[in-house]
Write a protein that holds these residues in place. Structure first.
Motif, PDB file in Angstrom:
ATOM      1  N   LEU A  43       0.830  -1.203   0.000  1.00 40.64           N
ATOM      2  CA  LEU A  43       0.000   0.000   0.000  1.00 40.64           C
ATOM      3  C   LEU A  43       0.869   1.260   0.000  1.00 40.64           C
ATOM      4  CD1 LEU A  43      -2.820  -1.183   2.420  1.00 40.64           C
ATOM      5  CD2 LEU A  43      -3.034  -0.792  -0.058  1.00 40.64           C
ATOM      6  N   VAL A  44       1.976   1.230   0.735  1.00 38.69           N
ATOM      7  CA  VAL A  44       2.904   2.363   0.724  1.00 38.69           C
ATOM      8  C   VAL A  44       3.501   2.538  -0.668  1.00 38.69           C
ATOM      9  CG1 VAL A  44       5.132   3.196   1.596  1.00 38.69           C
ATOM     10  CG2 VAL A  44       3.421   2.306   3.186  1.00 38.69           C
ATOM     11  N   LYS A  45       3.885   1.449  -1.308  1.00 37.53           N
ATOM     12  CA  LYS A  45       4.449   1.529  -2.661  1.00 37.53           C
ATOM     13  C   LYS A  45       3.444   2.147  -3.633  1.00 37.53           C
ATOM     14  CE  LYS A  45       8.527  -0.631  -2.610  1.00 37.53           C
ATOM     15  NZ  LYS A  45       9.679  -0.345  -3.454  1.00 37.53           N
ATOM     16  N   ILE A  46       2.166   1.775  -3.507  1.00 40.88           N
ATOM     17  CA  ILE A  46       1.140   2.382  -4.355  1.00 40.88           C
ATOM     18  C   ILE A  46       1.082   3.882  -4.090  1.00 40.88           C
ATOM     19  CG2 ILE A  46      -1.344   2.541  -4.811  1.00 40.88           C
ATOM     20  CD1 ILE A  46      -1.482  -0.502  -4.212  1.00 40.88           C
ATOM     21  N   ALA A  47       1.063   4.263  -2.825  1.00 38.74           N
ATOM     22  CA  ALA A  47       0.991   5.682  -2.470  1.00 38.74           C
ATOM     23  C   ALA A  47       2.200   6.450  -3.002  1.00 38.74           C
ATOM     24  CB  ALA A  47       0.878   5.839  -0.954  1.00 38.74           C
ATOM     25  N   LEU A  48       3.385   5.873  -2.875  1.00 39.68           N
ATOM     26  CA  LEU A  48       4.590   6.542  -3.370  1.00 39.68           C
ATOM     27  C   LEU A  48       4.550   6.708  -4.889  1.00 39.68           C
ATOM     28  CD1 LEU A  48       7.247   4.758  -1.139  1.00 39.68           C
ATOM     29  CD2 LEU A  48       6.562   7.166  -1.012  1.00 39.68           C
ATOM     30  N   ALA A  49       4.113   5.671  -5.582  1.00 46.18           N
ATOM     31  CA  ALA A  49       4.015   5.750  -7.040  1.00 46.18           C
ATOM     32  C   ALA A  49       3.014   6.828  -7.456  1.00 46.18           C
ATOM     33  CB  ALA A  49       3.619   4.393  -7.617  1.00 46.18           C
ATOM     34  N   MET A  50       1.883   6.865  -6.763  1.00 42.88           N
ATOM     35  CA  MET A  50       0.870   7.880  -7.064  1.00 42.88           C
ATOM     36  C   MET A  50       1.408   9.279  -6.787  1.00 42.88           C
ATOM     37  SD  MET A  50      -2.584   6.108  -5.600  1.00 42.88           S
ATOM     38  CE  MET A  50      -3.511   4.920  -6.568  1.00 42.88           C
ATOM     39  N   ALA A  51       2.056   9.447  -5.642  1.00 42.39           N
ATOM     40  CA  ALA A  51       2.576  10.759  -5.255  1.00 42.39           C
ATOM     41  C   ALA A  51       3.664  11.235  -6.210  1.00 42.39           C
ATOM     42  CB  ALA A  51       3.101  10.716  -3.828  1.00 42.39           C
ATOM     43  N   ALA A  52       4.454  10.299  -6.730  1.00 49.36           N
ATOM     44  CA  ALA A  52       5.516  10.653  -7.669  1.00 49.36           C
ATOM     45  C   ALA A  52       4.967  10.962  -9.061  1.00 49.36           C
ATOM     46  CB  ALA A  52       6.530   9.516  -7.751  1.00 49.36           C
ATOM     47  N   GLY A  53       3.682  10.675  -9.261  1.00 50.68           N
ATOM     48  CA  GLY A  53       3.087  10.902 -10.576  1.00 50.68           C
ATOM     49  C   GLY A  53       3.511   9.872 -11.598  1.00 50.68           C
ATOM     50  N   SER A  54       3.881   8.692 -11.122  1.00 51.54           N
ATOM     51  CA  SER A  54       4.350   7.629 -12.003  1.00 51.54           C
ATOM     52  C   SER A  54       3.211   6.686 -12.363  1.00 51.54           C
ATOM     53  CB  SER A  54       5.491   6.854 -11.352  1.00 51.54           C
ATOM     54  OG  SER A  54       5.913   5.814 -12.208  1.00 51.54           O
ATOM     55  N   GLU A  55       2.648   6.887 -13.522  1.00 46.22           N
ATOM     56  CA  GLU A  55       1.532   6.046 -13.967  1.00 46.22           C
ATOM     57  C   GLU A  55       1.954   4.589 -14.099  1.00 46.22           C
ATOM     58  OE1 GLU A  55      -1.778   5.762 -17.563  1.00 46.22           O
ATOM     59  OE2 GLU A  55      -0.300   7.383 -17.580  1.00 46.22           O
ATOM     60  N   GLY A  56       3.121   4.352 -14.690  1.00 43.77           N
ATOM     61  CA  GLY A  56       3.585   2.979 -14.877  1.00 43.77           C
ATOM     62  C   GLY A  56       3.799   2.248 -13.564  1.00 43.77           C
ATOM     63  N   ALA A  57       4.441   2.919 -12.610  1.00 45.86           N
ATOM     64  CA  ALA A  57       4.669   2.293 -11.303  1.00 45.86           C
ATOM     65  C   ALA A  57       3.352   2.070 -10.563  1.00 45.86           C
ATOM     66  CB  ALA A  57       5.617   3.142 -10.454  1.00 45.86           C
ATOM     67  N   THR A  58       2.421   3.013 -10.703  1.00 47.87           N
ATOM     68  CA  THR A  58       1.112   2.827 -10.074  1.00 47.87           C
ATOM     69  C   THR A  58       0.437   1.595 -10.647  1.00 47.87           C
ATOM     70  OG1 THR A  58       0.869   5.206  -9.656  1.00 47.87           O
ATOM     71  CG2 THR A  58      -1.143   3.867  -9.616  1.00 47.87           C
ATOM     72  N   HIS A  59       0.427   1.463 -11.965  1.00 56.23           N
ATOM     73  CA  HIS A  59      -0.169   0.281 -12.594  1.00 56.23           C
ATOM     74  C   HIS A  59       0.486  -0.993 -12.060  1.00 56.23           C
ATOM     75  CE1 HIS A  59      -2.329   1.883 -16.411  1.00 56.23           C
ATOM     76  NE2 HIS A  59      -2.347   2.797 -15.461  1.00 56.23           N
ATOM     77  N   SER A  60       1.811  -0.996 -12.020  1.00 58.03           N
ATOM     78  CA  SER A  60       2.547  -2.181 -11.591  1.00 58.03           C
ATOM     79  C   SER A  60       2.224  -2.561 -10.150  1.00 58.03           C
ATOM     80  CB  SER A  60       4.050  -1.918 -11.739  1.00 58.03           C
ATOM     81  OG  SER A  60       4.797  -3.011 -11.267  1.00 58.03           O
ATOM     82  N   HIS A  61       2.239  -1.587  -9.261  1.00 66.67           N
ATOM     83  CA  HIS A  61       1.994  -1.900  -7.852  1.00 66.67           C
ATOM     84  C   HIS A  61       0.533  -2.249  -7.592  1.00 66.67           C
ATOM     85  CE1 HIS A  61       5.983  -1.423  -6.321  1.00 66.67           C
ATOM     86  NE2 HIS A  61       6.111  -0.293  -6.997  1.00 66.67           N
ATOM     87  N   VAL A  62      -0.391  -1.668  -8.356  1.00 61.16           N
ATOM     88  CA  VAL A  62      -1.803  -2.055  -8.213  1.00 61.16           C
ATOM     89  C   VAL A  62      -1.995  -3.491  -8.689  1.00 61.16           C
ATOM     90  CG1 VAL A  62      -4.162  -1.623  -9.047  1.00 61.16           C
ATOM     91  CG2 VAL A  62      -2.740   0.287  -8.245  1.00 61.16           C
ATOM     92  N   ARG A  63      -1.385  -3.856  -9.809  1.00 54.69           N
ATOM     93  CA  ARG A  63      -1.483  -5.251 -10.285  1.00 54.69           C
ATOM     94  C   ARG A  63      -0.972  -6.215  -9.220  1.00 54.69           C
ATOM     95  NH1 ARG A  63       0.315  -3.145 -15.204  1.00 54.69           N
ATOM     96  NH2 ARG A  63       2.454  -3.751 -14.749  1.00 54.69           N
ATOM     97  N   ARG A  64       0.167  -5.886  -8.637  1.00 54.66           N
ATOM     98  CA  ARG A  64       0.748  -6.747  -7.609  1.00 54.66           C
ATOM     99  C   ARG A  64      -0.152  -6.807  -6.379  1.00 54.66           C
ATOM    100  NH1 ARG A  64       7.049  -4.793  -7.666  1.00 54.66           N
ATOM    101  NH2 ARG A  64       7.368  -5.045  -9.889  1.00 54.66           N
ATOM    102  N   ALA A  65      -0.724  -5.660  -6.011  1.00 56.14           N
ATOM    103  CA  ALA A  65      -1.608  -5.621  -4.840  1.00 56.14           C
ATOM    104  C   ALA A  65      -2.815  -6.523  -5.043  1.00 56.14           C
ATOM    105  CB  ALA A  65      -2.058  -4.181  -4.572  1.00 56.14           C
ATOM    106  N   VAL A  66      -3.413  -6.458  -6.214  1.00 56.91           N
ATOM    107  CA  VAL A  66      -4.574  -7.304  -6.509  1.00 56.91           C
ATOM    108  C   VAL A  66      -4.168  -8.774  -6.421  1.00 56.91           C
ATOM    109  CG1 VAL A  66      -6.200  -7.991  -8.333  1.00 56.91           C
ATOM    110  CG2 VAL A  66      -5.797  -5.555  -7.850  1.00 56.91           C
TER     111      VAL A  66
END
Length: 106
Positions: A43-66
């Motif tokens: 969840l922290v990784k998702i938040a960091l990716a979102m805060a950094a404005g990194s769409e690719g990292a957000t997608h990646s960490h959301v996939r992993r979270a699911v």
């Protein structure tokens, strides 16, 4: 189970395997360094990716979270928490990136 890397990361890993191995080893060491459990770390990784404005990292960490059993509601809550810190437009963009994955992938 070996993870399929996004195109650019996969190309990097193929071109520079020793650097990729060192990078992934560092990530593993950092991940295991502190007291947070795996769910909290994701969840922290998702938040960091979102805060950094990194769409690719957000997608990646959301996939992993699911894949790890984290619910869509929990993931969306992370984006929602960003409204007062990141600003409404940025948080809504981050929510849309999460929704790309939560609605079946992009």
């Amino acid at each position: 189970m070996k993870e399929t890397l996004p195109a650019n990361a996969g190309q990097f890993a193929e071109r520079y395997p020793e650097s990729w191995d060192a990078f992934t080893a560092l990530g593993k060491a950092i991940s295991e360094q502190g007291p947070l459990d795996g769910r909290s770390r994701r969840l922290v990784k998702i938040a960091l990716a979102m805060a950094a404005g990194s769409e690719g990292a957000t997608h990646s960490h959301v996939r992993r979270a699911v894949a790890e059993g984290i619910s869509a509601e929990e993931i969306r809550h992370v984006a929602l928490l960003g409204v007062t810190t990141l600003g409404f437009p940025h948080a809504v963009a981050a929510m849309s990136w999460a929704d790309d994955e939560l609605s079946g992938g992009s």
